[in-house]
Design an enzyme around this catalytic site. Structure first.
Site, PDB file in Angstrom:
ATOM      1  N   GLY A   1       0.815  -1.215   0.000  1.00  0.00           N
ATOM      2  CA  GLY A   1       0.000   0.000   0.000  1.00  0.00           C
ATOM      3  C   GLY A   1       0.842   1.255   0.000  1.00  0.00           C
ATOM      4  O   GLY A   1       1.669   1.473  -0.882  1.00  0.00           O
ATOM      5  N   THR A   2       0.638   2.078   1.010  1.00  0.00           N
ATOM      6  CA  THR A   2       1.287   3.389   1.066  1.00  0.00           C
ATOM      7  C   THR A   2       2.785   3.309   1.329  1.00  0.00           C
ATOM      8  O   THR A   2       3.469   4.323   1.252  1.00  0.00           O
ATOM      9  CB  THR A   2       0.631   4.285   2.131  1.00  0.00           C
ATOM     10  OG1 THR A   2       0.799   3.683   3.415  1.00  0.00           O
ATOM     11  CG2 THR A   2      -0.851   4.512   1.827  1.00  0.00           C
TER      12      THR A   2
ATOM     13  N   GLU B   1       1.904   1.227  11.510  1.00  0.00           N
ATOM     14  CA  GLU B   1       0.787   0.300  11.278  1.00  0.00           C
ATOM     15  C   GLU B   1      -0.032   0.025  12.534  1.00  0.00           C
ATOM     16  O   GLU B   1      -0.999  -0.724  12.490  1.00  0.00           O
ATOM     17  CB  GLU B   1       1.310  -1.027  10.702  1.00  0.00           C
ATOM     18  CG  GLU B   1       2.126  -0.896   9.445  1.00  0.00           C
ATOM     19  CD  GLU B   1       1.303  -0.594   8.206  1.00  0.00           C
ATOM     20  OE1 GLU B   1       0.074  -0.430   8.312  1.00  0.00           O
ATOM     21  OE2 GLU B   1       1.884  -0.532   7.115  1.00  0.00           O
TER      22      GLU B   1
END
Length: 108
Positions: A7-8, A73
């Site tokens: 993802g990012t 996270e």
């Protein structure tokens, strides 16, 4: 340790700077068994037997980089860390969101 970024954290994305000093091992596609959801500001992967594979990048990281990723996270509160097979059967990890943490689960 190897980490799979889907993802990012990928190159060119908003959190790529967290892996700027990591050693990129290359692109990788996980086999079926995961589903990716768009949660707005970031994606979340969940383990799903009917899910397709995920495309991402594998990086070699050290303990300090792992600690920074865990903070980003929100591991283990928001995400789980699961072991996966990467390039040449080498083991790595990725973060997945438990189904109970997905937005539709929170609003029931």
């Amino acid at each position: 340790m190897l980490v799979f970024a889907y993802g990012t954290l990928r190159a060119g994305e908003s959190n790529a700077h967290f892996l700027a000093k990591a050693t990129r091992q290359g692109a990788y596609r996980l086999p079926a068994g995961y589903r990716l959801y768009d949660l707005g500001a970031y994606p979340a992967a969940i383990e799903d037997a009917d899910g397709t594979g995920l495309t991402g990048e594998v990086y070699a990281i050290d303990d300090a980089q792992l600690a920074a990723l865990d903070r980003l996270e929100e591991y283990p509160e928001e995400y789980d860390r699961v072991l996966i097979k990467t390039h040449g059967e080498r083991r790595g990890c990725m973060c997945t969101m438990p189904r109970a943490m997905m937005p539709w689960s929170r609003h029931r």
